[in-house]
Design a protein around this motif. Structure first.
Motif, PDB file in Angstrom:
ATOM      1  N   ARG A  81      27.596  20.776  44.765  1.00 33.67           N
ATOM      2  CA  ARG A  81      28.346  21.906  44.192  1.00 33.67           C
ATOM      3  C   ARG A  81      29.621  22.118  44.987  1.00 33.67           C
ATOM      4  O   ARG A  81      29.622  22.030  46.199  1.00 33.67           O
ATOM      5  N   ARG A  89      29.204  28.253  41.334  1.00 32.78           N
ATOM      6  CA  ARG A  89      28.313  27.097  41.392  1.00 32.78           C
ATOM      7  C   ARG A  89      28.352  26.248  40.128  1.00 32.78           C
ATOM      8  O   ARG A  89      27.788  25.178  40.093  1.00 32.78           O
ATOM      9  N   GLU A 111      13.130  22.665  35.925  1.00 35.97           N
ATOM     10  CA  GLU A 111      13.849  23.400  36.970  1.00 35.97           C
ATOM     11  C   GLU A 111      12.889  24.321  37.713  1.00 35.97           C
ATOM     12  O   GLU A 111      11.954  24.856  37.113  1.00 35.97           O
ATOM     13  N   ASP A 112      13.155  24.520  38.999  1.00 37.67           N
ATOM     14  CA  ASP A 112      12.385  25.531  39.725  1.00 37.67           C
ATOM     15  C   ASP A 112      12.854  26.934  39.352  1.00 37.67           C
ATOM     16  O   ASP A 112      12.053  27.834  39.169  1.00 37.67           O
ATOM     17  N   THR A 116      22.177  31.594  36.959  1.00 36.73           N
ATOM     18  CA  THR A 116      23.338  31.772  36.071  1.00 36.73           C
ATOM     19  C   THR A 116      23.227  30.923  34.813  1.00 36.73           C
ATOM     20  O   THR A 116      23.804  31.244  33.777  1.00 36.73           O
ATOM     21  N   GLY A 117      22.533  29.789  34.930  1.00 37.20           N
ATOM     22  CA  GLY A 117      22.449  28.846  33.812  1.00 37.20           C
ATOM     23  C   GLY A 117      23.482  27.730  33.904  1.00 37.20           C
ATOM     24  O   GLY A 117      23.480  26.807  33.102  1.00 37.20           O
ATOM     25  N   THR A 119      23.899  25.282  36.157  1.00 38.29           N
ATOM     26  CA  THR A 119      23.337  23.964  36.474  1.00 38.29           C
ATOM     27  C   THR A 119      22.677  23.381  35.234  1.00 38.29           C
ATOM     28  O   THR A 119      22.881  22.211  34.895  1.00 38.29           O
TER      29      THR A 119
END
Ligand code: PRP
Length: 198
Positions: A81, A89, A111-112, A116-117, A119
């Motif tokens: 990032r 990010r 995803e863990d 924000t969404g 990634t």
């Protein structure tokens, strides 16, 4: 439900920065088993490829893959990032690509946590260009308070409030990933009080 005493979950040096336990190892494992069953049913007879983005997700992928009772492959990507701020990010770069082709395969992106969404959006855009037969998302934690890009989550572990969570793969400055539970970090760890003038 009564709160689990932290002392019961590990040695003091691992636990001193944790305010309280949000999800115990038992709660996590129970939900992972449920998700594994849902996913196994949904992908029965299909060529399932589980994809995770390093690093925090490895703990969840390891448990989820073993809770899935149909044949499945596992692959990972890694991103870096740009930008010093948490809110920038979204600017990311792919630094490790998948080992396997995904064209024509049923891809489950795991995803863990989705915050924000950004990634998720970035990775899904990459994966879509490779023409998988299907592309769905499984997230252990769905933290919606700072969601900026909202994308469908097909399999969700837990919806959580705006806590700074660590453990079970989740980190703060690369620490706490190896906690067996998910806990709330004490605010003074990530936002120390300003120094008082003399
Ligand atoms: C976490 C998590 C997601 C991302 C979600 O990764 O694994 O990839 O943040 O945040 P977003 O929805 O705001 O984009 P992190 O950057 O902490 O890296 P890590 O997996 O190495 O812990």
């Amino acid at each position: 439900m009564a709160k689990t005493p932290i002392d019961a979950l590990g040695p003091p040096e691992l636990l001193r920065d944790i305010a309280h336990v949000l999800l115990t190892p038992e709660q996590i494992q129970q939900r992972v088993v449920e998700l594994g069953a849902e996913i196994s049913e949904a992908y029965q007879g299909k060529d399932l490829l589980i994809i995770g983005v390093l690093r925090g997700v490895i703990f969840f992928v390891a448990d989820l893959a073993r809770a899935i009772t149909i044949p499945a492959s596992v692959d990972f990507m890694s991103i870096s990032r740009y930008g010093p701020s948490e809110r920038t990010r979204g600017v990311v770069r792919l630094i490790k690509d998948l080992e396997e082709p995904i064209e024509g395969r049923h891809v489950l992106f795991v995803e863990d946590i989705i915050d924000t969404g950004f990634t998720l959006s970035y990775i899904l855009n990459i994966l879509r260009t490779r023409h998988p037969a299907s592309l769905k998302v499984c997230a252990l934690l769905d933290k919606q308070s700072f969601r900026l890009i909202d994308l469908p989550i097909a399999f969700r572990g837990f919806q959580i409030e705006d806590h700074f969570v660590v453990g079970y793969g989740l980190d703060y400055k690369q620490r706490y990933r190896n906690l067996p539970f998910i806990g709330v970090l004490k605010p003074e760890v990530y936002a120390p009080p300003p120094a008082t003038p003399n």
